[in-house]
Design a protein around this motif. Structure first.
Motif, mmCIF file in Angstrom:
data_model
loop_
_atom_site.group_PDB
_atom_site.id
_atom_site.type_symbol
_atom_site.label_atom_id
_atom_site.label_comp_id
_atom_site.label_asym_id
_atom_site.label_seq_id
_atom_site.Cartn_x
_atom_site.Cartn_y
_atom_site.Cartn_z
ATOM 1 N N ALA A 131 45.089 62.216 45.002
ATOM 2 C CA ALA A 131 45.671 62.878 43.839
ATOM 3 C C ALA A 131 45.871 61.897 42.683
ATOM 4 O O ALA A 131 45.608 62.221 41.518
ATOM 5 N N CYS A 132 46.314 60.678 43.001
ATOM 6 C CA CYS A 132 46.500 59.671 41.950
ATOM 7 C C CYS A 132 45.164 59.304 41.305
ATOM 8 O O CYS A 132 45.074 59.157 40.079
ATOM 9 N N LEU A 133 44.132 59.159 42.114
ATOM 10 C CA LEU A 133 42.807 58.854 41.571
ATOM 11 C C LEU A 133 42.308 59.985 40.685
ATOM 12 O O LEU A 133 41.707 59.745 39.632
ATOM 13 N N TYR A 134 42.561 61.209 41.080
ATOM 14 C CA TYR A 134 42.144 62.355 40.265
ATOM 15 C C TYR A 134 42.842 62.323 38.905
ATOM 16 O O TYR A 134 42.197 62.468 37.860
ATOM 17 N N LEU A 135 44.142 62.114 38.914
ATOM 18 C CA LEU A 135 44.894 62.120 37.662
ATOM 19 C C LEU A 135 44.537 60.940 36.759
ATOM 20 O O LEU A 135 44.496 61.076 35.537
ATOM 21 N N ALA A 136 44.285 59.783 37.352
ATOM 22 C CA ALA A 136 44.065 58.561 36.572
ATOM 23 C C ALA A 136 42.613 58.330 36.190
ATOM 24 O O ALA A 136 42.307 57.354 35.500
ATOM 25 N N ASP A 137 41.721 59.202 36.611
ATOM 26 C CA ASP A 137 40.299 59.012 36.331
ATOM 27 C C ASP A 137 40.058 58.828 34.832
ATOM 28 O O ASP A 137 40.500 59.630 34.013
ATOM 29 N N GLY A 138 39.382 57.743 34.479
ATOM 30 C CA GLY A 138 39.073 57.457 33.087
ATOM 31 C C GLY A 138 40.193 56.783 32.314
ATOM 32 O O GLY A 138 40.027 56.500 31.115
ATOM 33 N N SER A 139 41.308 56.493 32.976
ATOM 34 C CA SER A 139 42.439 55.864 32.297
ATOM 35 C C SER A 139 42.465 54.364 32.597
ATOM 36 O O SER A 139 41.794 53.894 33.518
ATOM 37 N N PRO A 140 43.278 53.607 31.861
ATOM 38 C CA PRO A 140 43.404 52.166 32.140
ATOM 39 C C PRO A 140 44.011 51.847 33.505
ATOM 40 O O PRO A 140 43.970 50.691 33.935
ATOM 41 N N LEU A 141 44.565 52.831 34.177
ATOM 42 C CA LEU A 141 45.136 52.580 35.498
ATOM 43 C C LEU A 141 44.068 52.251 36.540
ATOM 44 O O LEU A 141 44.390 51.705 37.595
ATOM 45 N N ILE A 142 42.826 52.587 36.245
ATOM 46 C CA ILE A 142 41.708 52.283 37.148
ATOM 47 C C ILE A 142 40.793 51.282 36.455
ATOM 48 O O ILE A 142 40.188 51.593 35.423
ATOM 49 N N PRO A 143 40.681 50.069 36.978
ATOM 50 C CA PRO A 143 39.840 49.052 36.321
ATOM 51 C C PRO A 143 38.368 49.472 36.258
ATOM 52 O O PRO A 143 37.857 50.128 37.174
ATOM 53 N N GLN A 144 37.705 49.077 35.192
ATOM 54 C CA GLN A 144 36.278 49.346 35.069
ATOM 55 C C GLN A 144 35.438 48.316 35.810
ATOM 56 O O GLN A 144 34.360 48.637 36.312
ATOM 57 N N ASP A 145 35.944 47.108 35.899
ATOM 58 C CA ASP A 145 35.216 46.064 36.621
ATOM 59 C C ASP A 145 35.059 46.463 38.090
ATOM 60 O O ASP A 145 36.008 46.916 38.736
ATOM 61 N N ARG A 146 33.864 46.270 38.618
ATOM 62 C CA ARG A 146 33.550 46.741 39.972
ATOM 63 C C ARG A 146 34.434 46.095 41.030
ATOM 64 O O ARG A 146 34.973 46.781 41.907
ATOM 65 N N PHE A 147 34.597 44.777 40.964
ATOM 66 C CA PHE A 147 35.437 44.106 41.957
ATOM 67 C C PHE A 147 36.900 44.491 41.791
ATOM 68 O O PHE A 147 37.596 44.764 42.779
ATOM 69 N N ASP A 148 37.387 44.496 40.558
ATOM 70 C CA ASP A 148 38.796 44.818 40.327
ATOM 71 C C ASP A 148 39.122 46.230 40.819
ATOM 72 O O ASP A 148 40.200 46.461 41.396
ATOM 73 N N ARG A 149 38.197 47.157 40.596
ATOM 74 C CA ARG A 149 38.418 48.532 41.065
ATOM 75 C C ARG A 149 38.464 48.580 42.594
ATOM 76 O O ARG A 149 39.326 49.232 43.190
ATOM 77 N N ALA A 150 37.548 47.860 43.245
ATOM 78 C CA ALA A 150 37.546 47.811 44.705
ATOM 79 C C ALA A 150 38.805 47.120 45.229
ATOM 80 O O ALA A 150 39.370 47.531 46.258
ATOM 81 N N ASP A 151 39.266 46.083 44.541
ATOM 82 C CA ASP A 151 40.476 45.377 44.964
ATOM 83 C C ASP A 151 41.699 46.274 44.810
ATOM 84 O O ASP A 151 42.605 46.253 45.655
ATOM 85 N N MET A 152 41.729 47.078 43.757
ATOM 86 C CA MET A 152 42.802 48.062 43.592
ATOM 87 C C MET A 152 42.827 49.003 44.798
ATOM 88 O O MET A 152 43.881 49.268 45.389
#
Length: 203
Positions: free
Chosen positions: A72-93
């Protein structure tokens, strides 16, 4: 987005994660509360119409139902700064979000629920037998977080992300489960940083 309904128990950290994410991305959600102590999520109506797994939270999106707080959090935050765009940073999140559900929540959150909501005198023999191991595992999780946060201001990407929301929810109320946060100075400093973020809301 519209027609968003959060089926929740207000004192649940997993439900709070969704409300906190929605606040940070300025998305309004309607809330419907269920008394989990009275078995409300085990009713036939809930199982048939909300979640056949009998658990909350569930984010209702129109006619669709999305269980599990991380989803649910991923759905709400999609496209926002809460989810890093960098591939590694997103995976680390995601690594920290998965870790929270496997190592942190089953111990820190479970002891909070048993001690603050059920009461130790109401626990089963099996639950009482698990108290020492869950205490030790919860302390190990907090110690790991403390060591990590001594080196970085936030859990992933060097900035505030969904990983911080996921871990803040139950960490900031860990003392209700019998954990002494004063033993984890980097964690307590991080809790303050998270609470100071714009649009933060309390549980």
């Amino acid at each position: 987005m519209s027609d968003l309904i959060l089926h929740e128990y207000a004192q649940s950290g997993n439900c709070y994660k969704i409300r906190l994410t929605a606040a940070h991305v300025a998305i309004p959600i309607e809330r419907r509360d269920y008394d989990i102590l009275a078995g409300a999520t085990r009713s036939a109506a809930f199982l048939e119409s909300v979640n056949p797994n009998g658990r909350i939270p569930v984010l209702q999106i129109g006619d669709d139902f999305l269980p599990e707080s991380g989803a649910a959090c991923l759905y709400l935050a999609d496209g926002s700064p809460l989810i890093p765009q960098d591939r590694f940073d997103r995976a680390d999140m995601l690594h920290w979000m998965f870790w929270e559900q496997y190592n942190h929540e089953p111990n820190v959150a479970t002891l909070r629920f048993w001690r603050a909501f059920v009461g130790e005198d109401q626990l089963t023999d099996l639950q009482r037998a698990q108290l020492p191991s869950k205490q030790a595992a919860g302390e190990a999780a907090l110690a790991l977080m403390d060591a990590h946060l001594a080196k970085t201001p936030f859990m992933a990407a060097g900035r505030f992300t969904l990983a911080d929301i996921a871990l803040y929810a139950y960490t900031h109320v860990a003392e209700e489960g019998g954990f002494a946060l004063r033993h984890y100075p980097a964690v307590t400093a991080w809790l303050a940083r998270v609470a100071e973020q714009p649009n933060h809301i309390p549980m």
